[in-house]
Motif scaffolding. Structure first.
Motif, PDB file in Angstrom:
ATOM      1  N   GLY A   1     -35.751 -87.398  29.714  1.00 18.04           N
ATOM      2  CA  GLY A   1     -34.759 -86.392  30.044  1.00 18.04           C
ATOM      3  C   GLY A   1     -35.408 -85.180  30.681  1.00 18.04           C
ATOM      4  N   THR A   2     -34.595 -84.190  30.961  1.00 18.98           N
ATOM      5  CA  THR A   2     -35.086 -82.920  31.468  1.00 18.98           C
ATOM      6  C   THR A   2     -34.549 -81.803  30.581  1.00 18.98           C
ATOM      7  N   VAL A   3     -35.348 -80.772  30.437  1.00 14.23           N
ATOM      8  CA  VAL A   3     -34.929 -79.582  29.715  1.00 14.23           C
ATOM      9  C   VAL A   3     -35.041 -78.405  30.669  1.00 14.23           C
ATOM     10  N   SER A   4     -33.939 -77.747  30.932  1.00 13.59           N
ATOM     11  CA  SER A   4     -33.922 -76.577  31.808  1.00 13.59           C
ATOM     12  C   SER A   4     -33.693 -75.327  30.987  1.00 13.59           C
ATOM     13  N   GLY A   5     -34.430 -74.277  31.314  1.00 11.00           N
ATOM     14  CA  GLY A   5     -34.282 -73.050  30.542  1.00 11.00           C
ATOM     15  C   GLY A   5     -34.980 -71.889  31.201  1.00 11.00           C
ATOM     16  N   ASP A   6     -35.121 -70.816  30.454  1.00  7.63           N
ATOM     17  CA  ASP A   6     -35.720 -69.578  30.953  1.00  7.63           C
ATOM     18  C   ASP A   6     -37.121 -69.402  30.385  1.00  7.63           C
ATOM     19  N   LEU A   7     -38.093 -69.249  31.273  1.00 11.32           N
ATOM     20  CA  LEU A   7     -39.478 -69.000  30.889  1.00 11.32           C
ATOM     21  C   LEU A   7     -39.795 -67.534  31.141  1.00 11.32           C
ATOM     22  N   THR A   8     -40.285 -66.873  30.105  1.00 14.23           N
ATOM     23  CA  THR A   8     -40.631 -65.454  30.206  1.00 14.23           C
ATOM     24  C   THR A   8     -42.122 -65.267  29.982  1.00 14.23           C
ATOM     25  N   PHE A   9     -42.781 -64.628  30.918  1.00 11.72           N
ATOM     26  CA  PHE A   9     -44.136 -64.114  30.686  1.00 11.72           C
ATOM     27  C   PHE A   9     -44.405 -62.989  31.664  1.00 11.72           C
ATOM     28  N   ARG A  10     -45.371 -62.157  31.335  1.00 16.80           N
ATOM     29  CA  ARG A  10     -45.655 -60.940  32.109  1.00 16.80           C
ATOM     30  C   ARG A  10     -44.413 -60.059  32.230  1.00 16.80           C
ATOM     31  N   GLY A  11     -43.490 -60.185  31.276  1.00 12.53           N
ATOM     32  CA  GLY A  11     -42.294 -59.353  31.260  1.00 12.53           C
ATOM     33  C   GLY A  11     -41.211 -59.792  32.226  1.00 12.53           C
ATOM     34  N   GLU A  12     -41.377 -60.934  32.875  1.00 18.47           N
ATOM     35  CA  GLU A  12     -40.383 -61.448  33.804  1.00 18.47           C
ATOM     36  C   GLU A  12     -39.843 -62.789  33.319  1.00 18.47           C
ATOM     37  N   THR A  13     -38.593 -63.067  33.667  1.00 18.96           N
ATOM     38  CA  THR A  13     -37.946 -64.309  33.259  1.00 18.96           C
ATOM     39  C   THR A  13     -37.417 -65.048  34.477  1.00 18.96           C
ATOM     40  N   HIS A  14     -37.752 -66.350  34.556  1.00 16.03           N
ATOM     41  CA  HIS A  14     -37.281 -67.190  35.657  1.00 16.03           C
ATOM     42  C   HIS A  14     -37.000 -68.599  35.126  1.00 16.03           C
ATOM     43  N   PRO A  15     -36.117 -69.338  35.812  1.00 14.96           N
ATOM     44  CA  PRO A  15     -35.773 -70.688  35.332  1.00 14.96           C
ATOM     45  C   PRO A  15     -36.900 -71.685  35.565  1.00 14.96           C
ATOM     46  N   VAL A  16     -36.993 -72.640  34.638  1.00 12.60           N
ATOM     47  CA  VAL A  16     -37.990 -73.706  34.700  1.00 12.60           C
ATOM     48  C   VAL A  16     -37.339 -74.988  34.186  1.00 12.60           C
ATOM     49  N   THR A  17     -37.714 -76.109  34.773  1.00 14.48           N
ATOM     50  CA  THR A  17     -37.255 -77.412  34.290  1.00 14.48           C
ATOM     51  C   THR A  17     -38.457 -78.262  33.923  1.00 14.48           C
ATOM     52  N   LEU A  18     -38.432 -78.837  32.742  1.00 14.46           N
ATOM     53  CA  LEU A  18     -39.504 -79.697  32.253  1.00 14.46           C
ATOM     54  C   LEU A  18     -39.007 -81.137  32.159  1.00 14.46           C
ATOM     55  N   ASP A  19     -39.895 -82.069  32.451  1.00 12.74           N
ATOM     56  CA  ASP A  19     -39.602 -83.488  32.238  1.00 12.74           C
ATOM     57  C   ASP A  19     -40.054 -83.858  30.833  1.00 12.74           C
ATOM     58  N   ILE A  20     -39.150 -84.458  30.077  1.00  9.06           N
ATOM     59  CA  ILE A  20     -39.399 -84.740  28.662  1.00  9.06           C
ATOM     60  C   ILE A  20     -39.391 -86.236  28.400  1.00  9.06           C
ATOM     61  N   ARG A  21     -40.317 -86.680  27.565  1.00 11.22           N
ATOM     62  CA  ARG A  21     -40.278 -88.046  27.041  1.00 11.22           C
ATOM     63  C   ARG A  21     -40.179 -87.982  25.518  1.00 11.22           C
ATOM     64  N   PHE A  22     -39.168 -88.642  24.987  1.00  7.22           N
ATOM     65  CA  PHE A  22     -39.011 -88.752  23.540  1.00  7.22           C
ATOM     66  C   PHE A  22     -39.833 -89.948  23.077  1.00  7.22           C
ATOM     67  N   ASN A  23     -40.890 -89.689  22.326  1.00  6.02           N
ATOM     68  CA  ASN A  23     -41.803 -90.746  21.917  1.00  6.02           C
ATOM     69  C   ASN A  23     -41.345 -91.496  20.672  1.00  6.02           C
ATOM     70  N   GLY A  24     -40.328 -90.966  20.002  1.00  2.71           N
ATOM     71  CA  GLY A  24     -39.801 -91.634  18.822  1.00  2.71           C
ATOM     72  C   GLY A  24     -39.743 -90.719  17.619  1.00  2.71           C
ATOM     73  N   SER A  25     -39.217 -91.246  16.529  1.00  2.00           N
ATOM     74  CA  SER A  25     -39.117 -90.471  15.298  1.00  2.00           C
ATOM     75  C   SER A  25     -39.133 -91.401  14.111  1.00  2.00           C
ATOM     76  N   VAL A  26     -39.447 -90.835  12.967  1.00  2.00           N
ATOM     77  CA  VAL A  26     -39.410 -91.582  11.709  1.00  2.00           C
ATOM     78  C   VAL A  26     -38.751 -90.724  10.640  1.00  2.00           C
ATOM     79  N   ALA A  27     -37.984 -91.350   9.788  1.00  2.00           N
ATOM     80  CA  ALA A  27     -37.329 -90.624   8.704  1.00  2.00           C
ATOM     81  C   ALA A  27     -38.328 -90.244   7.613  1.00  2.00           C
ATOM     82  N   GLU A  28     -39.401 -91.046   7.497  1.00  2.00           N
ATOM     83  CA  GLU A  28     -40.417 -90.762   6.476  1.00  2.00           C
ATOM     84  C   GLU A  28     -41.767 -91.252   6.975  1.00  2.00           C
ATOM     85  N   HIS A  29     -42.593 -90.307   7.388  1.00  2.00           N
ATOM     86  CA  HIS A  29     -43.924 -90.665   7.871  1.00  2.00           C
ATOM     87  C   HIS A  29     -44.766 -91.162   6.698  1.00  2.00           C
TER      88      HIS A  29
END
Length: 202
Positions: A126-154
């Protein structure tokens, strides 16, 4: 006989994890596990190599919706002074401090990312789009995401866990960070790895 027993002991956690993986982590609030979270970045160095460094203090909060992941909420904070460059001559210069605190670089100002939307592009991507802030400025950024999985009890800590990988590219000049462009690349490539656990376990 001893060798066979040793191999069995090594395999047992893997077998337990395989069994646990059939039951995914439930919806709820999760935070990044510092022991299994990394954020590295790299920029072109005179076109000869990619200078690579990382942040050692990254904190993410995820409101996970297991039934509808696109409705999940994510926010991340990063300490700019936690940058680690592995500069080989600390007796000459505190390069980590220079990158993290001086006006030409990160200026010691908080870094944060707040997701505005999550879009599923595949079964585990999937992709996650949002606001990235650094140096006191904010601009939009989109990241490519991979869900590697989950477990209810490691099997190691008996806690629910989720795992993600993410990549993205930001143009540092958008935030006014134009030091030595173009000799040092304008594009900053991000690589993120994280496992997320319930807050009480952190």
């Amino acid at each position: 006989m001893f060798r066979l027993a040793f191999v069995f002991l090594l395999a047992a956690p893997v077998q337990a994890l395989a069994g646990a993986a059939t039951k995914p982590a439930p919806s709820g609030t999760y935070v990044s596990d510092p022991a299994h979270t990394s954020l590295t970045w790299r920029i072109s160095h005179f076109g000869l190599s990619n200078y690579t460094a990382r942040f050692s203090t990254v904190s993410a909060n995820l409101a996970w919706d297991a039934e509808n992941p696109a409705q999940s909420k994510l926010s991340v904070s990063i300490d700019p002074t936690s940058v680690k460059t592995d500069f080989p001559f600390p007796q000459v210069e505190d390069f980590d401090r220079k990158i993290g605190t001086t006006p030409d670089f990160l200026a010691g100002k908080p870094i944060s990312f707040k997701a505005n939307s999550i879009t599923l592009t595949g079964e585990n991507t999937g992709t996650v789009s949002g606001d990235l802030t650094f140096r006191g400025e904010t601009h939009p950024v989109t990241l490519d995401i991979r869900f590697n999985g989950s477990v209810a009890e490691h099997p190691m800590d008996k806690l629910p866990r989720l795992g993600f990988s993410a990549t993205g590219i930001v143009k540092r000049t958008d935030w006014g960070l134009d030091f030595a462009v173009p000799a040092l690349g304008e594009d900053v490539a991000l690589q993120i790895e994280t496992e997320m656990i319930p807050p009480k376990a952190k």
